[in-house]
Design a protein around this motif. Structure first.
Motif, PDB file in Angstrom:
ATOM      1  N   GLN A  19      73.241  12.377  52.839  1.00  0.00           N
ATOM      2  CA  GLN A  19      73.229  10.910  52.784  1.00  0.00           C
ATOM      3  C   GLN A  19      73.537  10.414  51.370  1.00  0.00           C
ATOM      4  N   VAL A  20      73.024  11.128  50.354  1.00  0.00           N
ATOM      5  CA  VAL A  20      73.302  10.767  48.957  1.00  0.00           C
ATOM      6  C   VAL A  20      74.790  10.910  48.658  1.00  0.00           C
ATOM      7  N   GLU A  21      75.377  12.008  49.093  1.00  0.00           N
ATOM      8  CA  GLU A  21      76.797  12.239  48.819  1.00  0.00           C
ATOM      9  C   GLU A  21      77.678  11.249  49.569  1.00  0.00           C
ATOM     10  N   ARG A  22      77.263  10.857  50.769  1.00  0.00           N
ATOM     11  CA  ARG A  22      78.018   9.843  51.512  1.00  0.00           C
ATOM     12  C   ARG A  22      77.947   8.495  50.783  1.00  0.00           C
ATOM     13  N   TRP A  23      76.787   8.194  50.239  1.00  0.00           N
ATOM     14  CA  TRP A  23      76.616   6.956  49.462  1.00  0.00           C
ATOM     15  C   TRP A  23      77.555   6.964  48.251  1.00  0.00           C
ATOM     16  N   LEU A  24      77.615   8.100  47.565  1.00  0.00           N
ATOM     17  CA  LEU A  24      78.453   8.204  46.373  1.00  0.00           C
ATOM     18  C   LEU A  24      79.934   8.032  46.710  1.00  0.00           C
ATOM     19  N   ARG A  25      80.381   8.618  47.815  1.00  0.00           N
ATOM     20  CA  ARG A  25      81.796   8.470  48.222  1.00  0.00           C
ATOM     21  C   ARG A  25      82.120   7.001  48.477  1.00  0.00           C
ATOM     22  N   LYS A  26      81.205   6.327  49.168  1.00  0.00           N
ATOM     23  CA  LYS A  26      81.421   4.909  49.461  1.00  0.00           C
ATOM     24  C   LYS A  26      81.420   4.088  48.168  1.00  0.00           C
ATOM     25  N   PHE A  27      80.525   4.429  47.257  1.00  0.00           N
ATOM     26  CA  PHE A  27      80.452   3.721  45.976  1.00  0.00           C
ATOM     27  C   PHE A  27      81.743   3.917  45.181  1.00  0.00           C
ATOM     28  N   ALA A  28      82.212   5.174  45.099  1.00  0.00           N
ATOM     29  CA  ALA A  28      83.403   5.488  44.299  1.00  0.00           C
ATOM     30  C   ALA A  28      84.647   4.801  44.847  1.00  0.00           C
ATOM     31  N   LEU A  29      84.741   4.714  46.183  1.00  0.00           N
ATOM     32  CA  LEU A  29      85.917   4.089  46.793  1.00  0.00           C
ATOM     33  C   LEU A  29      85.997   2.599  46.477  1.00  0.00           C
ATOM     34  N   GLN A  30      84.865   1.946  46.284  1.00  0.00           N
ATOM     35  CA  GLN A  30      84.849   0.500  46.079  1.00  0.00           C
ATOM     36  C   GLN A  30      84.845   0.108  44.595  1.00  0.00           C
ATOM     37  N   GLN A  31      84.838   1.108  43.693  1.00  0.00           N
ATOM     38  CA  GLN A  31      84.823   0.804  42.263  1.00  0.00           C
ATOM     39  C   GLN A  31      86.240   0.858  41.685  1.00  0.00           C
ATOM     40  N   LYS A  32      86.679  -0.244  41.046  1.00  0.00           N
ATOM     41  CA  LYS A  32      87.999  -0.301  40.421  1.00  0.00           C
ATOM     42  C   LYS A  32      87.988   0.364  39.047  1.00  0.00           C
ATOM     43  N   VAL A  33      86.809   0.402  38.432  1.00  0.00           N
ATOM     44  CA  VAL A  33      86.676   0.997  37.097  1.00  0.00           C
ATOM     45  C   VAL A  33      85.996   2.363  37.234  1.00  0.00           C
TER      46      VAL A  33
END
Length: 560
Positions: free
Chosen positions: A481-495
């Motif tokens: 669940q943590v790694e899924r959260w990180l993937r979603k976070f990284a995809l939505q970050q422009k920086v």
């Protein structure tokens, strides 16, 4: 012939908590606990205010000052009005029915008045004639008329005198009745009984039943009714009269308090836990009554000097060095209330699981299985389990639906033996119960009267880690669940190269530390995010928190 069981009543006071244990043949059979924050309310009488009437449920919700409104079913609304009598006059059986009424108070803190007369059941196999169909239709119309009449009489904001017959359980409020009863040692007073007198079925002698009814009828004021309890058998007239006078005095106090009462208000509080237990559990087979508190000892002695003078010699003040329950060898029985697994003497065991809808009991043969032929072994284990299941139901005060999964047996006669054994054990239980024979799958269904939360619910708190399920989420599921959260976070970050702090339970952190590659480095290579992992003992194994390292803001919910 019923076996004479040696019984003891042990009254244990620890601080503000009072524990009353019923011990049978040296083993704990029942345990009643009362604390200041969880006082028993069965039998309490309130002047309530009708909150709302739901005709579809055939019930009203009544505010009695508790957290949740009480539930008053139309069938529990007492009335002696002429229109009600007109509805049921065909079924009126005051005199005939009185002799057959059971003592509703044989194992409870209070008694219920006899229910309104009901239609007689049709004998099995009887053909429906036109006259029978007409009678059935008339009965349905009367029931419908009764429902409508009660719904019309109960209006929101109306004041109504009600009594608690079941304590709040979970989110459900108290179950209420307006058929008020006041329980005594030898009888239960029915203030609105209309002259009805019933005798406990356990008084089998017709001569004694007649004597008791005649005595009580001569004492009762006009308009009152009574249920004569089993312990009244062979008692002197003077004792019955004293008991009735006490009950009438209580009713007078209730009437006086009602004159100035404003709903919702408590009008009458049931007797103390000591008086209630003595009233309902004091029988001739109780050989010893022990209290570890002088105040409880004095209260017990005063009650028994009036109710059963010949048993005064059985009362004593405990002066042992060990705690009372330790001294009588039942401390381990008290602790076992929280155990899922209960061992049988043969080496088998039972597992008790609580669910939202029912309690499930699984019977296992354990190490006993290899010692005998399978069928004989299964029968002996099941018979022993039947006795232990009933003991645990009484000990834990388990009510509602109980399903027991016995060990499979091939011979129907053996299934009948287990069913008969269970019925025999349940006869010793004061709570009312119904039981069905074993099904083809070896399942037995039982319903047991539930008037308060089980002892386990009252003595324990829900586990914060598992939420009462007994199962916690696997650590690797949380890591995923943590790694899924990180993937979603990284995809939505422009920086890229954002800096985060991850707070996680120590139990989940352990396998992350033991991985081949350092977890922080792996995540940086995958997502270009700097993550610093911190152990947080306040978090459950299925929970985690991400914080922005620069601002300190909790951003977990934004990317879930």
């Amino acid at each position: 012939m019923k076996k004479n069981v040696k019984k003891q009543l042990l009254m244990n006071k620890i601080g503000d908590e009072i524990q009353v244990a019923l011990v049978e043949e040296g083993r704990l059979a029942e345990l009643i606990i009362e604390r200041p924050e969880s006082m028993r309310s069965i039998g309490d009488i309130y002047l309530g205010r009708v909150h709302k009437v739901v005709e579809g449920l055939k019930a009203a919700f009544v505010d009695i000052g508790q957290k949740s409104d009480g539930f008053l079913h139309f069938s529990d609304v007492g009335t002696t009005s002429e229109d009600y009598r007109a509805l049921v006059e065909d079924d009126d059986n005051d005199e005939n029915g009185g002799d057959e009424d059971d003592d509703e108070n044989e194992g409870d803190d209070n008694a219920e008045a006899p229910a309104p007369p009901r239609e007689a059941a049709r004998p099995a196999g009887q053909q429906k004639s036109e006259q029978g169909q007409q009678s059935s239709g008339d009965a349905a119309e009367r029931r419908q008329s009764y429902t409508q009449m009660i719904a019309q009489k109960l209006k929101p904001n109306d004041s109504i005198l009600v009594q608690v017959i079941k304590e709040p359980i979970g989110t459900k409020g108290s179950r209420l009745t307006s058929d008020i009863t006041i329980a005594g040692r030898f009888m239960v007073l029915l203030p609105f009984g209309g002259g009805q007198i019933a005798v406990s079925r356990r008084v089998v002698s017709r001569k004694e039943r007649g004597r008791l009814k005649k005595l009580v009828r001569s004492m009762l004021p006009e308009g009152f009714g009574a249920i004569i309890r089993t312990v009244a058998e062979d008692q002197d007239e003077s004792l019955l009269k004293q008991d009735l006078e006490k009950l009438l005095a209580k009713w007078t106090q209730i009437e006086e308090k009602l004159q100035d009462a404003q709903p919702p208000q408590l009008i009458f509080k049931e007797d103390t836990i000591i008086s209630s237990v003595l009233r309902d559990s004091l029988t001739t087979d109780v050989t010893e009554i022990v209290a570890n508190s002088k105040s409880i000892y004095t209260e017990t002695l005063n009650y028994i000097q009036w109710a059963a003078p010949d048993m005064v010699k059985n009362v004593s003040l405990y002066e042992g060095k060990l705690p009372l329950f330790e001294g009588y060898g039942i401390a381990k029985d008290v602790e076992s209330i929280f155990s899922r697994k209960v061992w049988l003497k043969s080496g088998g065991y039972i597992i008790i699981e609580h669910t939202e809808a029912m309690v499930v009991v699984d019977v296992n043969s354990g190490r006993y299985a290899a010692k005998r032929e399978q069928e004989e072994n299964s029968l002996k284990t099941n018979l022993e389990a039947a006795r232990e299941v009933v003991r645990q139901l009484r000990l834990r005060d388990i009510g509602g639906i109980i399903v027991v999964d016995f060990i499979d047996m091939m011979d129907p006669k053996n299934s009948k033996k287990v069913y008969d054994a269970m019925k025999a054990e349940l006869r010793n239980d004061r709570a009312k119960s119904n039981i069905l024979p074993l099904s083809d799958f070896g399942i037995m269904q039982i319903t047991r009267e539930r008037i308060r939360p089980s002892l386990m619910q009252r003595m324990g708190d829900q586990c914060p880690a598992c939420g009462g399920t007994g199962v916690v989420q696997a650590r690797f599921t949380t890591i995923n669940q943590v790694e899924r959260w990180l993937r979603k976070f990284a995809l939505q970050q422009k920086v890229p190269f954002q800096q985060l702090d991850l707070h996680i339970s120590p139990t989940v952190l352990e396998p992350m530390r033991n991985s081949d590659m350092k977890t922080e480095m792996k995540w940086f290579l995958q997502h270009l995010v700097f993550v610093r992992i911190k152990s947080d003992e306040s978090l459950r194994s299925d929970d985690f928190r991400f914080y922005n390292r620069k601002t300190g803001a909790d951003i977990t919910a934004e990317f879930n």
